[in-house]
Enzyme design. Structure first.
Site, short mmCIF file in Angstrom:
data_model
loop_
_atom_site.label_atom_id
_atom_site.label_comp_id
_atom_site.label_asym_id
_atom_site.label_seq_id
_atom_site.Cartn_x
_atom_site.Cartn_y
_atom_site.Cartn_z
N ARG A 238 -2.00 -3.00 4.98
CA ARG A 238 -1.18 -3.42 3.76
C ARG A 238 -1.97 -3.08 2.42
O ARG A 238 -3.14 -2.83 2.31
CB ARG A 238 -1.05 -5.04 3.40
N GLU A 267 3.56 -0.22 -3.68
CA GLU A 267 4.36 0.66 -3.28
C GLU A 267 5.77 0.61 -3.64
O GLU A 267 6.18 -0.66 -4.03
CB GLU A 267 4.54 0.40 -1.75
N HIS A 285 3.99 4.38 4.45
CA HIS A 285 4.15 3.12 5.17
C HIS A 285 5.16 3.39 6.43
O HIS A 285 6.23 2.88 6.56
CB HIS A 285 4.83 2.09 4.33
C1 DGY Z 1 4.96 -4.62 9.31
O1 DGY Z 1 5.58 -4.72 10.26
O2 DGY Z 1 4.26 -5.52 8.81
C2 DGY Z 1 5.12 -3.10 8.77
O3 DGY Z 1 4.04 -2.95 7.81
C3 DGY Z 1 6.33 -2.88 8.57
O4 DGY Z 1 6.45 -1.43 8.53
#
Ligand code: DGY
Length: 322
Positions: A238, A267, A285
């Site tokens: 993240r 983002e 992402h």
């Molecule tokens: C998640 O599942 O948290 C991913 O980052 C989404 O693409």
């Protein structure tokens, strides 16, 4: 009358067909992200929502959605949802664990290899017509095989990454808030070390922690300074887990070998200075984005929503007190 639900972003036809068997479905198939006001407006008469990372579900939104009972995120991460606010309002929140582990681990490896072996940098150079012939010293990279892989966060995805490291004959170290069982460590061929040891020994450090106040900027200037000069940092977890400003400074000063980044702070408005680094691989992402996995994620979220509104017991409930 069937319950009304909102699907906040474009999903697959089969997801909508499945939901339509149970609900009156309104879907934002145009895929334009909804503003908080639009989201509140469209959720005002709904009992359920299929959400994504681009929608913030917080107390302010929930106050405007009196009929809402369930918010089902199409993601394993749920930092876009204020769980406390959901619980206070009796709104069930769910995520999609498990179905994306292998695809995310595969992509982590794509970032590791692309960064270490300069895949995107050399491809851009070739496409720009710069290749005049083979040279011994052309695009010298860093070996991945027999290197030391450091994994911060050996959860489901971290473990899938660790298992893949065996094929590269790597030494695998990990750090977690809690040490895992011997059985898990053995299955991953991973040794538990302190955070400082992880930072100091990893040739490649890959992050697989969820984002929370506890992991905000868990990699910043102090941690980057403890890493080897040639080490590679991989983040497919993240944005916000890494302090992007500090990482940019470390890259500018050559204090780190490179980075493979699929996620960023703010983002999609990533810091434009990242674009200037040749030793950084940047992706938008997409770590979980294989066709099969994204379909499975959307379907699992839909199944959570159906279970939430029909039985009150969705399989991936994040806030049982709700
Ligand atoms: C998640 O599942 O948290 C991913 O980052 C989404 O693409």
């Amino acid at each position: 009358m069937r319950p009304k639900v909102l699907v906040t972003r474009e999903v697959f036809d089969e997801t909508l067909e499945y939901l339509a068997r149970f609900f009156e479905v309104e879907s934002n198939q145009s895929d334009a992200p909804l503003t908080p006001a639009q989201l509140a407006d469209r959720l005002a008469d709904k009992e359920g929502a299929l959400t994504t990372l681009s929608e913030r579900v917080d107390a302010a939104l929930l106050a405007q959605c009196p009929t809402l009972k369930a918010v089902c995120n199409i993601a394993v991460g749920f930092n876009n949802i204020d769980l406390k606010a959901c619980t206070e309002r009796g709104v069930m929140a769910t995520n999609t664990p498990g179905v994306l582990d292998d695809s995310t681990a595969d992509f982590t490896w794509a970032l590791i290899l692309a960064t270490a072996r300069r895949v995107t940098e050399s491809e851009a150079w070739l496409r720009a017509g710069q290749w005049s012939g083979w040279k011994l010293k052309q695009f010298l990279g860093t070996d991945v095989h027999h290197a030391t892989l450091g994994i911060l966060g050996l959860g489901r995805i971290g473990q899938a990454v660790a298992r893949r490291a065996r094929g590269f004959d790597m030494t695998v170290l990990y750090h977690n808030t809690r040490r895992l069982s011997e059985e898990v460590e053995k299955s991953c061929h991973a040794a538990y070390v302190s955070m400082d040891e992880l930072l100091a020994r990893a040739d490649i450090l890959t992050l697989h922690v969820p984002y929370s106040p506890a992991t905000h900027h868990i990699i910043g200037a102090a941690q980057l300074a403890k890493m080897k000069n040639m080490a590679i940092l991989i983040n497919a977890a993240r944005g916000g887990v890494v302090d992007d400003q500090d990482l940019i400074e470390a890259l500018q000063q050559g204090r780190i070998g490179g980075a493979g980044l699929d996620v960023f702070e703010n983002e999609p408005k990533l810091d434009q200075r990242f674009l200037g680094f040749k030793n950084v691989v940047l992706t938008p992402h997409i770590a979980s984005s294989s066709e099969t996995t994204r379909r499975n994620m959307a379907m699992l979220a839909a199944e959570n929503l159906v279970a939430a509104l029909t039985t009150g017991k969705p399989p991936n409930l994040l806030n049982p007190p709700a």
